[in-house]
Design a protein around this motif. Structure first.
Motif, PDB file in Angstrom:
ATOM      1  N   PRO A 163       0.815  -1.226   0.000  1.00 51.44           N
ATOM      2  CA  PRO A 163       0.000   0.000   0.000  1.00 51.44           C
ATOM      3  C   PRO A 163       0.848   1.277   0.000  1.00 51.44           C
ATOM      4  O   PRO A 163       0.490   2.263  -0.653  1.00 51.44           O
ATOM      5  CB  PRO A 163      -0.809  -0.119   1.299  1.00 51.44           C
ATOM      6  CG  PRO A 163      -0.849  -1.584   1.591  1.00 51.44           C
ATOM      7  CD  PRO A 163       0.467  -2.107   1.132  1.00 51.44           C
ATOM      8  N   ILE A 164       1.978   1.253   0.720  1.00 48.08           N
ATOM      9  CA  ILE A 164       2.871   2.413   0.731  1.00 48.08           C
ATOM     10  C   ILE A 164       3.413   2.670  -0.665  1.00 48.08           C
ATOM     11  O   ILE A 164       3.470   3.808  -1.150  1.00 48.08           O
ATOM     12  CB  ILE A 164       4.019   2.200   1.731  1.00 48.08           C
ATOM     13  CG1 ILE A 164       3.475   2.104   3.159  1.00 48.08           C
ATOM     14  CG2 ILE A 164       5.052   3.315   1.627  1.00 48.08           C
ATOM     15  CD1 ILE A 164       4.512   1.697   4.187  1.00 48.08           C
ATOM     16  N   LEU A 165       3.794   1.595  -1.347  1.00 50.03           N
ATOM     17  CA  LEU A 165       4.345   1.717  -2.691  1.00 50.03           C
ATOM     18  C   LEU A 165       3.326   2.330  -3.649  1.00 50.03           C
ATOM     19  O   LEU A 165       3.640   3.262  -4.404  1.00 50.03           O
ATOM     20  CB  LEU A 165       4.787   0.333  -3.173  1.00 50.03           C
ATOM     21  CG  LEU A 165       5.489   0.241  -4.522  1.00 50.03           C
ATOM     22  CD1 LEU A 165       6.508  -0.887  -4.488  1.00 50.03           C
ATOM     23  CD2 LEU A 165       4.484  -0.031  -5.641  1.00 50.03           C
ATOM     24  N   TYR A 166       2.086   1.828  -3.630  1.00 45.72           N
ATOM     25  CA  TYR A 166       1.056   2.380  -4.512  1.00 45.72           C
ATOM     26  C   TYR A 166       0.813   3.858  -4.199  1.00 45.72           C
ATOM     27  O   TYR A 166       0.627   4.678  -5.111  1.00 45.72           O
ATOM     28  CB  TYR A 166      -0.248   1.593  -4.360  1.00 45.72           C
ATOM     29  CG  TYR A 166      -0.249   0.262  -5.066  1.00 45.72           C
ATOM     30  CD1 TYR A 166      -0.199   0.181  -6.459  1.00 45.72           C
ATOM     31  CD2 TYR A 166      -0.316  -0.925  -4.360  1.00 45.72           C
ATOM     32  CE1 TYR A 166      -0.210  -1.038  -7.113  1.00 45.72           C
ATOM     33  CE2 TYR A 166      -0.322  -2.157  -4.999  1.00 45.72           C
ATOM     34  CZ  TYR A 166      -0.270  -2.203  -6.374  1.00 45.72           C
ATOM     35  OH  TYR A 166      -0.274  -3.422  -7.026  1.00 45.72           O
ATOM     36  N   ALA A 167       0.788   4.214  -2.932  1.00 47.14           N
ATOM     37  CA  ALA A 167       0.543   5.605  -2.547  1.00 47.14           C
ATOM     38  C   ALA A 167       1.653   6.527  -3.048  1.00 47.14           C
ATOM     39  O   ALA A 167       1.383   7.623  -3.560  1.00 47.14           O
ATOM     40  CB  ALA A 167       0.421   5.706  -1.026  1.00 47.14           C
ATOM     41  N   VAL A 168       2.902   6.082  -2.930  1.00 45.36           N
ATOM     42  CA  VAL A 168       4.023   6.917  -3.375  1.00 45.36           C
ATOM     43  C   VAL A 168       3.994   7.103  -4.889  1.00 45.36           C
ATOM     44  O   VAL A 168       4.233   8.209  -5.398  1.00 45.36           O
ATOM     45  CB  VAL A 168       5.368   6.306  -2.919  1.00 45.36           C
ATOM     46  CG1 VAL A 168       6.538   7.062  -3.549  1.00 45.36           C
ATOM     47  CG2 VAL A 168       5.473   6.348  -1.398  1.00 45.36           C
ATOM     48  N   TYR A 169       3.670   6.047  -5.633  1.00 46.32           N
ATOM     49  CA  TYR A 169       3.579   6.183  -7.086  1.00 46.32           C
ATOM     50  C   TYR A 169       2.440   7.117  -7.487  1.00 46.32           C
ATOM     51  O   TYR A 169       2.546   7.878  -8.465  1.00 46.32           O
ATOM     52  CB  TYR A 169       3.401   4.822  -7.757  1.00 46.32           C
ATOM     53  CG  TYR A 169       4.710   4.167  -8.111  1.00 46.32           C
ATOM     54  CD1 TYR A 169       5.479   4.627  -9.172  1.00 46.32           C
ATOM     55  CD2 TYR A 169       5.190   3.073  -7.389  1.00 46.32           C
ATOM     56  CE1 TYR A 169       6.688   4.039  -9.496  1.00 46.32           C
ATOM     57  CE2 TYR A 169       6.396   2.484  -7.701  1.00 46.32           C
ATOM     58  CZ  TYR A 169       7.143   2.958  -8.760  1.00 46.32           C
ATOM     59  OH  TYR A 169       8.345   2.377  -9.067  1.00 46.32           O
ATOM     60  N   ALA A 170       1.330   7.070  -6.756  1.00 41.89           N
ATOM     61  CA  ALA A 170       0.213   7.968  -7.049  1.00 41.89           C
ATOM     62  C   ALA A 170       0.624   9.427  -6.820  1.00 41.89           C
ATOM     63  O   ALA A 170       0.329  10.308  -7.649  1.00 41.89           O
ATOM     64  CB  ALA A 170      -0.992   7.613  -6.184  1.00 41.89           C
ATOM     65  N   ILE A 171       1.301   9.695  -5.720  1.00 40.35           N
ATOM     66  CA  ILE A 171       1.787  11.052  -5.439  1.00 40.35           C
ATOM     67  C   ILE A 171       2.788  11.493  -6.498  1.00 40.35           C
ATOM     68  O   ILE A 171       2.782  12.645  -6.955  1.00 40.35           O
ATOM     69  CB  ILE A 171       2.416  11.114  -4.027  1.00 40.35           C
ATOM     70  CG1 ILE A 171       1.355  10.846  -2.963  1.00 40.35           C
ATOM     71  CG2 ILE A 171       3.085  12.462  -3.791  1.00 40.35           C
ATOM     72  CD1 ILE A 171       1.925  10.643  -1.570  1.00 40.35           C
ATOM     73  N   PHE A 172       3.648  10.559  -6.923  1.00 41.00           N
ATOM     74  CA  PHE A 172       4.646  10.840  -7.952  1.00 41.00           C
ATOM     75  C   PHE A 172       3.966  11.310  -9.239  1.00 41.00           C
ATOM     76  O   PHE A 172       4.370  12.310  -9.858  1.00 41.00           O
ATOM     77  CB  PHE A 172       5.455   9.564  -8.196  1.00 41.00           C
ATOM     78  CG  PHE A 172       6.560   9.708  -9.206  1.00 41.00           C
ATOM     79  CD1 PHE A 172       7.468  10.743  -9.134  1.00 41.00           C
ATOM     80  CD2 PHE A 172       6.715   8.778 -10.221  1.00 41.00           C
ATOM     81  CE1 PHE A 172       8.500  10.877 -10.051  1.00 41.00           C
ATOM     82  CE2 PHE A 172       7.734   8.891 -11.139  1.00 41.00           C
ATOM     83  CZ  PHE A 172       8.630   9.940 -11.051  1.00 41.00           C
TER      84      PHE A 172
END
Length: 388
Positions: free
Chosen positions: A157-166
Protein backbone atom coordinates in the motif's frame (compact mmCIF):
# COMPACT_ATOMS: atom_id res chain seq x y z
CA UNK A 1 -14.55 -24.99 10.67
CA UNK A 2 -11.54 -25.71 12.92
CA UNK A 3 -8.83 -23.16 13.70
CA UNK A 4 -6.36 -25.02 11.48
CA UNK A 5 -8.78 -25.07 8.57
CA UNK A 6 -9.51 -21.37 8.99
CA UNK A 7 -5.81 -20.62 8.90
CA UNK A 8 -5.38 -22.69 5.74
CA UNK A 9 -8.38 -21.08 4.04
CA UNK A 10 -7.02 -17.66 4.77
CA UNK A 11 -8.62 -14.23 4.65
CA UNK A 12 -10.06 -12.43 1.63
CA UNK A 13 -6.79 -10.49 1.42
CA UNK A 14 -4.70 -13.68 1.44
CA UNK A 15 -6.81 -15.35 -1.25
CA UNK A 16 -7.21 -12.48 -3.72
CA UNK A 17 -4.79 -9.61 -3.07
CA UNK A 18 -1.73 -11.29 -1.56
CA UNK A 19 -0.85 -13.17 -4.81
CA UNK A 20 -1.16 -9.92 -6.81
CA UNK A 21 0.92 -7.95 -4.30
CA UNK A 22 3.56 -10.69 -4.23
CA UNK A 23 3.73 -10.85 -8.05
CA UNK A 24 3.96 -7.08 -8.26
CA UNK A 25 6.64 -7.16 -5.58
CA UNK A 26 8.94 -9.38 -7.64
CA UNK A 27 8.20 -7.70 -10.98
CA UNK A 28 8.76 -4.17 -9.74
CA UNK A 29 12.35 -4.74 -8.63
CA UNK A 30 15.45 -3.51 -10.39
CA UNK A 31 14.74 -1.72 -13.65
CA UNK A 32 10.99 -1.34 -13.08
CA UNK A 33 11.50 0.41 -9.76
CA UNK A 34 14.14 2.73 -11.22
CA UNK A 35 12.33 3.15 -14.55
CA UNK A 36 15.07 1.51 -16.60
CA UNK A 37 12.98 -1.44 -17.79
CA UNK A 38 10.13 0.90 -18.67
CA UNK A 39 12.28 3.00 -20.98
CA UNK A 40 13.88 -0.07 -22.53
CA UNK A 41 10.69 -1.99 -23.34
CA UNK A 42 7.90 0.60 -23.45
CA UNK A 43 8.90 4.22 -23.90
CA UNK A 44 11.44 3.29 -26.57
CA UNK A 45 8.38 2.75 -28.80
CA UNK A 46 7.10 6.27 -28.24
CA UNK A 47 4.49 7.52 -25.74
CA UNK A 48 1.51 5.90 -27.45
CA UNK A 49 3.47 2.82 -28.54
CA UNK A 50 4.62 2.39 -24.95
CA UNK A 51 1.05 2.28 -23.67
CA UNK A 52 0.11 -0.28 -26.33
CA UNK A 53 3.09 -2.44 -25.32
CA UNK A 54 2.02 -2.17 -21.67
CA UNK A 55 -1.48 -3.35 -22.60
CA UNK A 56 -0.01 -6.44 -24.30
CA UNK A 57 2.13 -7.23 -21.24
CA UNK A 58 -0.78 -6.72 -18.82
CA UNK A 59 -3.08 -9.07 -20.72
CA UNK A 60 -0.33 -11.72 -20.82
CA UNK A 61 0.23 -11.37 -17.08
CA UNK A 62 -3.44 -11.79 -16.24
CA UNK A 63 -4.02 -14.78 -18.53
CA UNK A 64 -0.87 -16.67 -17.57
CA UNK A 65 -1.17 -15.84 -13.85
CA UNK A 66 -4.78 -17.08 -13.79
CA UNK A 67 -3.77 -20.35 -15.46
CA UNK A 68 -0.70 -20.71 -13.21
CA UNK A 69 -2.68 -20.21 -10.00
CA UNK A 70 -5.47 -22.53 -11.19
CA UNK A 71 -3.00 -25.26 -12.18
CA UNK A 72 -1.12 -24.97 -8.88
CA UNK A 73 -4.40 -25.36 -6.98
CA UNK A 74 -5.58 -28.25 -9.15
CA UNK A 75 -2.42 -30.32 -8.62
CA UNK A 76 -1.46 -29.09 -5.14
CA UNK A 77 1.89 -27.60 -6.22
CA UNK A 78 3.11 -24.70 -4.07
CA UNK A 79 6.81 -24.59 -4.93
CA UNK A 80 8.20 -24.13 -8.42
CA UNK A 81 9.84 -27.56 -8.79
CA UNK A 82 6.69 -29.47 -7.79
CA UNK A 83 4.69 -27.27 -10.17
CA UNK A 84 7.01 -27.97 -13.09
CA UNK A 85 7.18 -31.69 -12.24
CA UNK A 86 3.38 -31.81 -12.62
CA UNK A 87 3.51 -29.78 -15.85
CA UNK A 88 6.62 -31.10 -17.65
CA UNK A 89 7.52 -34.35 -15.91
CA UNK A 90 11.19 -35.13 -16.48
CA UNK A 91 11.52 -31.98 -18.55
CA UNK A 92 11.23 -29.94 -15.34
CA UNK A 93 15.00 -30.02 -14.92
CA UNK A 94 15.38 -27.85 -18.03
CA UNK A 95 13.11 -25.19 -16.57
CA UNK A 96 14.82 -25.35 -13.19
CA UNK A 97 18.26 -24.67 -14.67
CA UNK A 98 16.89 -21.67 -16.54
CA UNK A 99 14.96 -20.53 -13.48
CA UNK A 100 18.03 -20.54 -11.26
CA UNK A 101 19.94 -18.51 -13.87
CA UNK A 102 17.06 -16.04 -14.06
CA UNK A 103 17.03 -15.73 -10.27
CA UNK A 104 20.73 -14.90 -10.36
CA UNK A 105 20.06 -12.29 -13.05
CA UNK A 106 17.23 -10.73 -11.04
CA UNK A 107 19.24 -10.54 -7.84
CA UNK A 108 22.11 -8.99 -9.77
CA UNK A 109 19.73 -6.33 -11.12
CA UNK A 110 18.39 -5.68 -7.62
CA UNK A 111 21.91 -5.30 -6.28
CA UNK A 112 22.90 -2.94 -9.10
CA UNK A 113 19.81 -0.80 -8.59
CA UNK A 114 20.36 -0.59 -4.82
CA UNK A 115 23.95 0.46 -5.40
CA UNK A 116 22.90 3.14 -7.90
CA UNK A 117 20.30 4.53 -5.48
CA UNK A 118 22.73 4.65 -2.56
CA UNK A 119 25.25 6.49 -4.72
CA UNK A 120 22.68 8.91 -6.17
CA UNK A 121 20.88 9.73 -2.92
CA UNK A 122 23.65 9.68 -0.33
CA UNK A 123 26.87 9.72 -2.38
CA UNK A 124 27.84 6.29 -1.03
CA UNK A 125 29.95 3.72 -2.90
CA UNK A 126 27.73 1.33 -4.89
CA UNK A 127 28.75 -1.63 -2.77
CA UNK A 128 27.17 -0.06 0.36
CA UNK A 129 23.68 0.01 -1.16
CA UNK A 130 24.10 -3.53 -2.41
CA UNK A 131 25.20 -4.77 1.02
CA UNK A 132 22.34 -2.99 2.80
CA UNK A 133 19.77 -4.58 0.50
CA UNK A 134 21.36 -8.02 0.88
CA UNK A 135 21.23 -7.75 4.68
CA UNK A 136 17.54 -6.79 4.72
CA UNK A 137 16.63 -9.60 2.31
CA UNK A 138 18.54 -12.10 4.46
CA UNK A 139 16.70 -11.05 7.63
CA UNK A 140 13.15 -11.18 6.23
CA UNK A 141 13.57 -14.26 4.03
CA UNK A 142 15.33 -16.02 6.90
CA UNK A 143 12.32 -15.53 9.18
CA UNK A 144 10.09 -17.60 6.88
CA UNK A 145 6.63 -17.49 5.32
CA UNK A 146 4.73 -15.36 7.85
CA UNK A 147 7.36 -12.60 7.74
CA UNK A 148 7.32 -12.63 3.92
CA UNK A 149 3.51 -12.30 3.78
CA UNK A 150 3.58 -9.50 6.38
CA UNK A 151 6.14 -7.62 4.29
CA UNK A 152 3.96 -7.75 1.16
CA UNK A 153 0.91 -6.69 3.17
CA UNK A 154 2.47 -3.52 4.59
CA UNK A 155 4.94 -2.38 1.91
CA UNK A 156 2.55 -2.70 -1.05
CA UNK A 157 0.00 0.00 0.00
CA UNK A 158 2.87 2.41 0.73
CA UNK A 159 4.34 1.72 -2.69
CA UNK A 160 1.06 2.38 -4.51
CA UNK A 161 0.54 5.60 -2.55
CA UNK A 162 4.02 6.92 -3.38
CA UNK A 163 3.58 6.18 -7.09
CA UNK A 164 0.21 7.97 -7.05
CA UNK A 165 1.79 11.05 -5.44
CA UNK A 166 4.65 10.84 -7.95
CA UNK A 167 2.18 10.97 -10.87
CA UNK A 168 0.24 13.86 -9.31
CA UNK A 169 3.43 15.89 -8.80
CA UNK A 170 4.61 15.14 -12.35
CA UNK A 171 1.33 16.29 -13.87
CA UNK A 172 1.28 19.43 -11.73
CA UNK A 173 4.87 20.34 -12.69
CA UNK A 174 4.98 19.43 -16.39
CA UNK A 175 1.53 18.21 -17.41
CA UNK A 176 1.64 20.34 -20.56
CA UNK A 177 4.75 18.49 -21.77
CA UNK A 178 3.07 15.14 -21.09
CA UNK A 179 0.04 16.19 -23.14
CA UNK A 180 2.23 17.39 -26.02
CA UNK A 181 4.17 14.11 -26.13
CA UNK A 182 1.00 12.02 -26.24
CA UNK A 183 -0.51 14.34 -28.85
CA UNK A 184 2.43 13.61 -31.17
CA UNK A 185 1.08 10.05 -31.39
CA UNK A 186 4.46 8.33 -31.81
CA UNK A 187 4.16 4.54 -32.15
CA UNK A 188 7.31 2.48 -32.74
CA UNK A 189 7.08 -0.62 -34.93
CA UNK A 190 8.28 -3.06 -32.24
CA UNK A 191 5.63 -2.37 -29.57
CA UNK A 192 3.91 -5.79 -29.93
CA UNK A 193 7.22 -7.67 -29.71
CA UNK A 194 8.60 -5.66 -26.81
CA UNK A 195 5.30 -5.81 -24.93
CA UNK A 196 5.17 -9.58 -25.35
CA UNK A 197 8.87 -9.91 -24.43
CA UNK A 198 8.41 -7.92 -21.24
CA UNK A 199 5.25 -9.81 -20.38
CA UNK A 200 6.75 -13.26 -20.95
CA UNK A 201 10.00 -12.92 -19.05
CA UNK A 202 8.27 -11.23 -16.13
CA UNK A 203 5.36 -13.66 -15.87
CA UNK A 204 7.71 -16.32 -14.55
CA UNK A 205 7.22 -14.41 -11.29
CA UNK A 206 3.86 -16.21 -11.07
CA UNK A 207 5.96 -19.33 -10.39
CA UNK A 208 8.11 -17.53 -7.83
CA UNK A 209 5.17 -16.56 -5.63
CA UNK A 210 3.53 -20.01 -5.50
CA UNK A 211 4.12 -20.34 -1.71
CA UNK A 212 1.59 -17.56 -1.01
CA UNK A 213 -1.13 -19.43 -2.96
CA UNK A 214 -1.69 -21.91 -0.11
CA UNK A 215 -4.65 -19.83 1.06
CA UNK A 216 -6.59 -20.23 -2.22
CA UNK A 217 -9.54 -22.60 -1.76
CA UNK A 218 -11.02 -23.07 -5.25
CA UNK A 219 -10.29 -22.81 -8.95
CA UNK A 220 -12.53 -19.74 -9.07
CA UNK A 221 -10.42 -18.07 -6.35
CA UNK A 222 -7.29 -18.89 -8.34
CA UNK A 223 -8.60 -17.47 -11.62
CA UNK A 224 -9.83 -14.25 -10.00
CA UNK A 225 -6.55 -13.75 -8.14
CA UNK A 226 -4.60 -14.26 -11.36
CA UNK A 227 -6.83 -11.99 -13.43
CA UNK A 228 -6.46 -9.04 -11.07
CA UNK A 229 -2.72 -9.63 -10.63
CA UNK A 230 -1.96 -8.27 -14.10
CA UNK A 231 -3.50 -4.79 -13.71
CA UNK A 232 -2.34 -4.43 -10.09
CA UNK A 233 1.23 -5.33 -11.04
CA UNK A 234 1.23 -2.90 -14.00
CA UNK A 235 -0.46 0.06 -12.24
CA UNK A 236 2.76 1.58 -10.80
CA UNK A 237 4.49 1.12 -14.17
CA UNK A 238 1.67 3.01 -15.91
CA UNK A 239 1.95 5.95 -13.49
CA UNK A 240 5.72 6.00 -13.90
CA UNK A 241 5.62 5.82 -17.71
CA UNK A 242 3.07 8.64 -18.00
CA UNK A 243 5.36 10.84 -15.89
CA UNK A 244 8.41 9.94 -18.02
CA UNK A 245 6.59 10.89 -21.23
CA UNK A 246 7.21 14.56 -20.35
CA UNK A 247 10.90 14.13 -21.17
CA UNK A 248 10.68 11.76 -24.12
CA UNK A 249 13.06 11.01 -25.85
CA UNK A 250 16.00 12.33 -23.78
CA UNK A 251 15.01 10.18 -20.79
CA UNK A 252 15.72 7.01 -22.79
CA UNK A 253 19.45 7.46 -22.14
CA UNK A 254 19.17 7.79 -18.36
CA UNK A 255 20.43 4.93 -16.14
CA UNK A 256 18.09 6.06 -13.34
CA UNK A 257 15.03 7.65 -14.99
CA UNK A 258 13.39 7.92 -11.56
CA UNK A 259 16.12 10.21 -10.24
CA UNK A 260 16.10 12.20 -13.48
CA UNK A 261 12.40 12.98 -12.95
CA UNK A 262 12.72 13.60 -9.22
CA UNK A 263 15.39 16.24 -9.79
CA UNK A 264 13.04 18.06 -12.19
CA UNK A 265 10.08 17.80 -9.82
CA UNK A 266 12.44 19.62 -7.44
CA UNK A 267 11.09 18.37 -4.14
CA UNK A 268 14.05 17.21 -1.99
CA UNK A 269 11.77 15.66 0.63
CA UNK A 270 9.78 13.64 -1.89
CA UNK A 271 12.99 12.59 -3.65
CA UNK A 272 14.15 10.94 -0.44
CA UNK A 273 10.73 9.35 0.14
CA UNK A 274 10.59 8.00 -3.40
CA UNK A 275 14.07 6.52 -3.37
CA UNK A 276 13.42 4.88 -0.01
CA UNK A 277 10.24 3.45 -1.51
CA UNK A 278 12.31 2.08 -4.41
CA UNK A 279 14.57 0.38 -1.87
CA UNK A 280 11.40 -1.10 -0.33
CA UNK A 281 10.36 -2.35 -3.76
CA UNK A 282 13.78 -3.92 -4.28
CA UNK A 283 13.43 -5.54 -0.87
CA UNK A 284 10.03 -7.00 -1.85
CA UNK A 285 11.50 -8.34 -5.07
CA UNK A 286 14.61 -9.82 -3.54
CA UNK A 287 12.67 -11.48 -0.74
CA UNK A 288 10.22 -12.92 -3.29
CA UNK A 289 13.02 -14.50 -5.30
CA UNK A 290 14.87 -15.85 -2.27
CA UNK A 291 11.66 -17.13 -0.64
CA UNK A 292 10.86 -19.19 -3.74
CA UNK A 293 14.34 -20.74 -3.66
CA UNK A 294 14.01 -21.38 0.08
CA UNK A 295 10.67 -23.15 -0.43
CA UNK A 296 12.24 -25.33 -3.11
CA UNK A 297 15.07 -26.20 -0.71
CA UNK A 298 12.56 -26.88 2.09
CA UNK A 299 10.55 -29.24 -0.10
CA UNK A 300 13.68 -31.08 -1.22
CA UNK A 301 14.89 -31.41 2.39
CA UNK A 302 11.51 -32.73 3.51
CA UNK A 303 11.45 -35.38 0.78
CA UNK A 304 14.97 -36.60 1.43
CA UNK A 305 14.89 -36.56 5.24
CA UNK A 306 11.16 -37.11 5.88
CA UNK A 307 11.18 -34.11 8.21
CA UNK A 308 10.80 -30.37 8.15
CA UNK A 309 14.01 -28.48 7.54
CA UNK A 310 15.65 -26.80 10.58
CA UNK A 311 14.29 -23.26 10.17
CA UNK A 312 16.57 -21.64 12.72
CA UNK A 313 19.67 -21.98 10.56
CA UNK A 314 18.65 -23.40 7.17
CA UNK A 315 16.81 -20.39 5.73
CA UNK A 316 19.36 -17.73 6.78
CA UNK A 317 22.29 -19.83 5.56
CA UNK A 318 20.60 -20.57 2.21
CA UNK A 319 19.71 -16.90 1.81
CA UNK A 320 23.20 -15.63 2.55
CA UNK A 321 24.85 -18.17 0.25
CA UNK A 322 22.58 -17.34 -2.68
CA UNK A 323 22.99 -13.59 -2.21
CA UNK A 324 26.76 -13.86 -1.87
CA UNK A 325 26.93 -15.95 -5.05
CA UNK A 326 24.97 -13.62 -7.33
CA UNK A 327 24.23 -10.08 -6.14
CA UNK A 328 27.75 -8.85 -6.77
CA UNK A 329 27.51 -9.84 -10.42
CA UNK A 330 25.78 -6.46 -10.63
CA UNK A 331 28.94 -4.48 -9.89
CA UNK A 332 30.84 -6.26 -12.65
CA UNK A 333 28.19 -6.03 -15.39
CA UNK A 334 26.02 -2.99 -14.65
CA UNK A 335 22.29 -2.32 -14.57
CA UNK A 336 21.72 -1.21 -18.17
CA UNK A 337 23.61 -4.16 -19.68
CA UNK A 338 21.82 -6.67 -17.45
CA UNK A 339 18.39 -5.41 -18.47
CA UNK A 340 19.09 -4.89 -22.18
CA UNK A 341 20.82 -8.22 -22.85
CA UNK A 342 19.88 -10.85 -20.29
CA UNK A 343 16.12 -10.39 -20.21
CA UNK A 344 15.48 -10.94 -23.92
CA UNK A 345 17.17 -14.35 -23.83
CA UNK A 346 15.20 -15.33 -20.73
CA UNK A 347 11.93 -14.35 -22.44
CA UNK A 348 12.54 -16.90 -25.19
CA UNK A 349 13.53 -19.61 -22.72
CA UNK A 350 10.46 -19.15 -20.53
CA UNK A 351 8.15 -18.95 -23.53
CA UNK A 352 9.26 -22.45 -24.54
CA UNK A 353 9.64 -24.03 -21.10
CA UNK A 354 6.75 -22.46 -19.19
CA UNK A 355 4.21 -20.33 -21.08
CA UNK A 356 3.52 -22.64 -24.04
CA UNK A 357 3.32 -25.83 -21.91
CA UNK A 358 0.99 -24.05 -19.48
CA UNK A 359 -1.30 -22.80 -22.27
CA UNK A 360 -1.56 -26.31 -23.73
CA UNK A 361 -0.83 -29.14 -21.27
CA UNK A 362 -1.67 -27.10 -18.19
CA UNK A 363 -4.95 -25.74 -19.53
CA UNK A 364 -6.09 -29.23 -20.53
CA UNK A 365 -5.40 -30.53 -17.02
CA UNK A 366 -7.07 -27.58 -15.29
CA UNK A 367 -10.35 -28.05 -17.11
CA UNK A 368 -10.34 -31.84 -17.18
CA UNK A 369 -13.27 -33.07 -15.13
CA UNK A 370 -11.20 -35.36 -12.95
CA UNK A 371 -8.57 -32.70 -12.13
CA UNK A 372 -9.62 -32.52 -8.49
CA UNK A 373 -7.60 -30.20 -6.26
CA UNK A 374 -5.14 -31.81 -3.92
CA UNK A 375 -6.04 -31.56 -0.25
CA UNK A 376 -3.96 -29.29 1.94
CA UNK A 377 -3.44 -32.31 4.17
CA UNK A 378 -1.49 -34.01 1.36
CA UNK A 379 0.94 -31.15 0.90
CA UNK A 380 4.51 -31.24 2.23
CA UNK A 381 4.59 -29.57 5.63
CA UNK A 382 8.17 -28.33 5.54
CA UNK A 383 7.38 -24.69 4.89
CA UNK A 384 4.37 -24.61 7.22
CA UNK A 385 6.22 -25.44 10.41
CA UNK A 386 6.84 -22.53 12.78
CA UNK A 387 10.47 -21.53 13.44
CA UNK A 388 12.03 -23.22 16.40
Amino acid sequence: MSGTQAQQRGTWFQRFLLPAFAMKGVIIGGGYATGRELTEYFLSQGPVGGLLAMLVATILWSVVAALTFAFAHAVGAYDYRTFMDRLLGRGAIIFELCYVLFSVLLLAVFGAAAGEIGQSLFGLPNVVGTLALAALIAVIAGLGESAVEMMFKFISPILYAVYAIFLILAISRFGDRIAESFAAGIVGPQWPVLGATYGIYNIVTAIMILPVLRHITSRRNAVIAGAIAGPLAMAPALAFTVAMVAFYPIILNETLPSDFLLQRINSPAFRIVFQLMVMGALLESGVGVIHALNERAANLYARRHDAAMPHRWFRPVTTICVLAACMFVANAIGLVTLIASGYRLMALIFLLSFVLPLLTIGSARIFRRNAAPTSHDDMPRASLQPPR
